[in-house]
Design a protein around this motif. Structure first.
Motif, PDB file in Angstrom:
ATOM      1  N   PHE A 258       0.826  -1.317   0.024  1.00 51.73           N
ATOM      2  CA  PHE A 258      -0.002  -0.081   0.134  1.00 51.73           C
ATOM      3  C   PHE A 258       0.910   1.096  -0.017  1.00 51.73           C
ATOM      4  O   PHE A 258       1.888   1.423   0.753  1.00 51.73           O
ATOM      5  N   GLU A 259       0.577   2.180  -0.947  1.00 51.73           N
ATOM      6  CA  GLU A 259       1.141   3.638  -0.981  1.00 51.73           C
ATOM      7  C   GLU A 259       0.385   4.655  -1.042  1.00 51.73           C
ATOM      8  O   GLU A 259      -0.792   4.522  -1.685  1.00 51.73           O
ATOM      9  N   ASN A 260       0.554   5.815  -0.292  1.00 58.70           N
ATOM     10  CA  ASN A 260      -0.326   7.050   0.012  1.00 58.70           C
ATOM     11  C   ASN A 260       0.758   8.124  -0.201  1.00 58.70           C
ATOM     12  O   ASN A 260       1.947   8.102   0.329  1.00 58.70           O
ATOM     13  N   VAL A 261       0.355   9.024  -1.218  1.00 62.66           N
ATOM     14  CA  VAL A 261       1.196  10.163  -1.613  1.00 62.66           C
ATOM     15  C   VAL A 261       0.222  11.534  -1.160  1.00 62.66           C
ATOM     16  O   VAL A 261      -0.663  11.621  -1.920  1.00 62.66           O
ATOM     17  N   GLU A 262       0.690  12.143  -0.407  1.00 60.65           N
ATOM     18  CA  GLU A 262      -0.091  13.480  -0.395  1.00 60.65           C
ATOM     19  C   GLU A 262       0.048  14.651  -1.553  1.00 60.65           C
ATOM     20  O   GLU A 262       1.269  14.653  -1.972  1.00 60.65           O
ATOM     21  N   VAL A 263      -1.014  15.055  -1.845  1.00 58.50           N
ATOM     22  CA  VAL A 263      -0.998  16.011  -3.045  1.00 58.50           C
ATOM     23  C   VAL A 263      -1.706  17.129  -2.758  1.00 58.50           C
ATOM     24  O   VAL A 263      -2.393  17.214  -1.756  1.00 58.50           O
ATOM     25  N   LYS A 264      -2.002  18.136  -3.272  1.00 57.28           N
ATOM     26  CA  LYS A 264      -2.653  19.210  -3.141  1.00 57.28           C
ATOM     27  C   LYS A 264      -4.071  18.761  -3.134  1.00 57.28           C
ATOM     28  O   LYS A 264      -4.618  18.437  -4.117  1.00 57.28           O
ATOM     29  N   GLY A 265      -4.998  19.507  -2.039  1.00 52.77           N
ATOM     30  CA  GLY A 265      -6.192  19.162  -1.946  1.00 52.77           C
ATOM     31  C   GLY A 265      -6.564  17.812  -1.503  1.00 52.77           C
ATOM     32  O   GLY A 265      -7.701  17.443  -1.391  1.00 52.77           O
ATOM     33  N   GLY A 266      -5.575  16.821  -1.113  1.00 58.42           N
ATOM     34  CA  GLY A 266      -5.922  15.420  -0.568  1.00 58.42           C
ATOM     35  C   GLY A 266      -4.520  14.522  -0.711  1.00 58.42           C
ATOM     36  O   GLY A 266      -3.593  14.759  -0.417  1.00 58.42           O
ATOM     37  N   SER A 267      -4.816  13.326  -1.391  1.00 56.07           N
ATOM     38  CA  SER A 267      -3.813  12.336  -1.410  1.00 56.07           C
ATOM     39  C   SER A 267      -4.313  11.245  -2.561  1.00 56.07           C
ATOM     40  O   SER A 267      -5.469  11.062  -2.646  1.00 56.07           O
ATOM     41  N   ASP A 268      -3.293  10.608  -3.095  1.00 54.31           N
ATOM     42  CA  ASP A 268      -3.487   9.393  -4.059  1.00 54.31           C
ATOM     43  C   ASP A 268      -2.748   8.353  -3.495  1.00 54.31           C
ATOM     44  O   ASP A 268      -1.788   8.199  -2.601  1.00 54.31           O
ATOM     45  N   PHE A 269      -3.486   7.235  -3.467  1.00 52.77           N
ATOM     46  CA  PHE A 269      -3.193   5.825  -3.110  1.00 52.77           C
ATOM     47  C   PHE A 269      -3.116   4.839  -3.969  1.00 52.77           C
ATOM     48  O   PHE A 269      -4.084   5.070  -4.928  1.00 52.77           O
ATOM     49  N   ARG A 270      -2.351   3.910  -3.792  1.00 51.22           N
ATOM     50  CA  ARG A 270      -2.301   2.667  -4.627  1.00 51.22           C
ATOM     51  C   ARG A 270      -2.319   1.354  -3.714  1.00 51.22           C
ATOM     52  O   ARG A 270      -1.526   1.420  -2.627  1.00 51.22           O
ATOM     53  N   LEU A 271      -2.710   0.339  -4.456  1.00 60.55           N
ATOM     54  CA  LEU A 271      -2.461  -1.062  -3.669  1.00 60.55           C
ATOM     55  C   LEU A 271      -2.060  -1.999  -4.914  1.00 60.55           C
ATOM     56  O   LEU A 271      -2.749  -2.088  -5.813  1.00 60.55           O
ATOM     57  N   LEU A 272      -0.844  -2.245  -4.385  1.00 63.99           N
ATOM     58  CA  LEU A 272      -0.011  -3.032  -5.695  1.00 63.99           C
ATOM     59  C   LEU A 272       0.303  -4.401  -5.035  1.00 63.99           C
ATOM     60  O   LEU A 272       0.262  -4.709  -3.947  1.00 63.99           O
ATOM     61  N   ALA A 273       0.615  -5.122  -6.101  1.00 66.64           N
ATOM     62  CA  ALA A 273       1.139  -6.563  -5.839  1.00 66.64           C
ATOM     63  C   ALA A 273       2.542  -6.641  -5.139  1.00 66.64           C
ATOM     64  O   ALA A 273       3.195  -5.323  -4.914  1.00 66.64           O
ATOM     65  N   LYS A 274       2.911  -7.678  -4.842  1.00 67.23           N
ATOM     66  CA  LYS A 274       4.049  -7.812  -4.069  1.00 67.23           C
ATOM     67  C   LYS A 274       5.385  -7.031  -4.648  1.00 67.23           C
ATOM     68  O   LYS A 274       6.329  -6.547  -4.111  1.00 67.23           O
ATOM     69  N   ASP A 275       5.422  -7.285  -5.999  1.00 64.55           N
ATOM     70  CA  ASP A 275       6.488  -6.599  -6.728  1.00 64.55           C
ATOM     71  C   ASP A 275       6.628  -4.927  -6.655  1.00 64.55           C
ATOM     72  O   ASP A 275       7.599  -4.515  -7.187  1.00 64.55           O
ATOM     73  N   GLY A 276       5.430  -4.415  -6.087  1.00 65.44           N
ATOM     74  CA  GLY A 276       5.530  -3.157  -6.038  1.00 65.44           C
ATOM     75  C   GLY A 276       5.048  -2.286  -7.227  1.00 65.44           C
ATOM     76  O   GLY A 276       5.230  -1.048  -7.433  1.00 65.44           O
ATOM     77  N   ILE A 277       4.641  -3.111  -8.165  1.00 66.53           N
ATOM     78  CA  ILE A 277       4.353  -2.570  -9.662  1.00 66.53           C
ATOM     79  C   ILE A 277       3.188  -2.830 -10.323  1.00 66.53           C
ATOM     80  O   ILE A 277       2.426  -1.858 -10.453  1.00 66.53           O
ATOM     81  N   LYS A 278       2.630  -4.087 -10.270  1.00 67.59           N
ATOM     82  CA  LYS A 278       1.522  -4.491 -10.718  1.00 67.59           C
ATOM     83  C   LYS A 278       0.182  -3.858  -9.767  1.00 67.59           C
ATOM     84  O   LYS A 278       0.133  -4.150  -8.778  1.00 67.59           O
ATOM     85  N   PRO A 279      -0.789  -3.035 -10.412  1.00 66.87           N
ATOM     86  CA  PRO A 279      -1.583  -2.589  -9.648  1.00 66.87           C
ATOM     87  C   PRO A 279      -2.866  -3.222  -9.493  1.00 66.87           C
ATOM     88  O   PRO A 279      -3.415  -3.878 -10.354  1.00 66.87           O
ATOM     89  N   HIS A 280      -3.352  -3.356  -8.292  1.00 72.78           N
ATOM     90  CA  HIS A 280      -4.847  -3.893  -8.043  1.00 72.78           C
ATOM     91  C   HIS A 280      -5.650  -2.767  -7.866  1.00 72.78           C
ATOM     92  O   HIS A 280      -6.950  -3.011  -8.095  1.00 72.78           O
ATOM     93  N   LEU A 281      -5.362  -1.603  -7.408  1.00 74.70           N
ATOM     94  CA  LEU A 281      -6.381  -0.557  -7.009  1.00 74.70           C
ATOM     95  C   LEU A 281      -5.632   1.016  -7.083  1.00 74.70           C
ATOM     96  O   LEU A 281      -4.548   1.116  -6.710  1.00 74.70           O
ATOM     97  N   ALA A 282      -6.094   2.066  -7.771  1.00 70.81           N
ATOM     98  CA  ALA A 282      -5.833   3.194  -7.540  1.00 70.81           C
ATOM     99  C   ALA A 282      -6.930   4.171  -7.099  1.00 70.81           C
ATOM    100  O   ALA A 282      -7.978   3.912  -7.561  1.00 70.81           O
TER     101      ALA A 282
END
Length: 290
Positions: A258-282
């Protein structure tokens, strides 16, 4: 689309009945020019079930804080969603649908003790590449005040296409600052017991293989809820929207990042496979301007 006609319900539609109807409607075909029925469902004065809320928090990872988790009202809406898709003139088989996007707007925190009025209806049917997309809208109010709403976008694959060439997706950047989770094999069964969504693709390897999956996959709305549980202490107290796009299926058991990045007005997050690349959710969290 003409004005929606709403039908009042006294109780939530039983999920066992919904899924039995879904099996009977498994061979429904949309035809050349499908259209959505202009019907909606209302369920008023929905009160808190403390045991159900506790079970939901446990499977999704939310802490108890006196407020409903931002994704929890979907639990009240989902039986109505299923019932709408079981109407005689609904053009698609529910078992053949893929949940591709979900947007939730919470206008203020909702107390556990508030009684909720739930309203759901269909709309936005569009021909897209390789099939059709349509939306199920939900609006939840309490004491005449709108407090929560959502749009769930579903896709029906029908072959063919819109004639447009599919754009190549940009190669995702590898995640750098992540939290790793272990997702147990029984997650789909546990979430299904709470949500009522016991679609066979989420339950066991054998039942998932019957629908073309190598083993069971996690529910998309569990993935969204689990991400927001990770961010529970960072979510705004004012109005905000959480949009997610469901990407690749998560075969469980799984190790994900799970990755979360703060951006202007909120945040962007991703749920990725074990390799840290293949996306399950954005996903994106944005404040709603008053």
């Amino acid at each position: 689309m003409s004005e929606v006609t709403f039908r009042e319900l006294r109780n939530p539609p039983p999920m066992v009945v919904n899924f039995a109807k879904a099996v009977l409607r498994a061979t429904v075909k949309p035809g050349k020019n499908p259209s959505l029925p202009n019907v909606g469902l209302r369920l008023n004065d929905v009160a808190l079930d403390e045991k159900h809320l506790a079970a939901y928090r446990k499977v999704c990872g939310f802490a108890a804080d006196g407020k409903l988790p931002v994704t929890y009202p979907h639990m009240h809406a989902f039986p109505l969603h299923m019932a709408l898709m079981m109407t005689d003139d609904f053009p698609f088989p529910a078992m053949g649908l893929v949940h591709v996007r979900n947007s939730i707007t919470q206008y203020r925190p909702i107390s556990e003790k508030e009684q909720l009025n739930v309203k759901c209806y269909l709309g936005n049917l569009n021909k897209v590449d390789k099939g059709y997309e349509f939306s199920i809208f939900t609006s939840i109010s309490t004491g005449g005040e709108r407090v929560w709403e959502s749009e769930s976008v579903n896709f029906f694959r029908s072959g063919g296409g819109s004639g447009s060439k599919k754009k190549e997706a940009a190669k995702p950047e590898p995640a750098t600052n992540t939290v790793e989770w272990k997702v147990p094999a029984d997650t789909g069964r546990r979430y299904g017991a709470v949500s009522g969504d016991r679609n066979p693709i989420h339950l066991y390897p054998l039942s998932a293989k019957l629908f073309g999956f190598k083993r069971q996959i996690a529910h998309g709305m569990w993935s969204k809820a689990r991400c927001l549980a990770e961010l529970q202490n960072q979510l705004p107290e004012t109005a905000y929207t959480v949009d997610v796009q469901f990407k690749l299926p998560m075969f469980i058991p799984a190790t994900v990042k799970f990755e979360n990045v703060e951006v202007k007005g909120g945040s962007d997050f991703r749920l990725l496979a074990k390799d840290g690349i293949k996306p399950h959710l954005a996903g994106q969290i944005r404040a709603v301007e008053s």
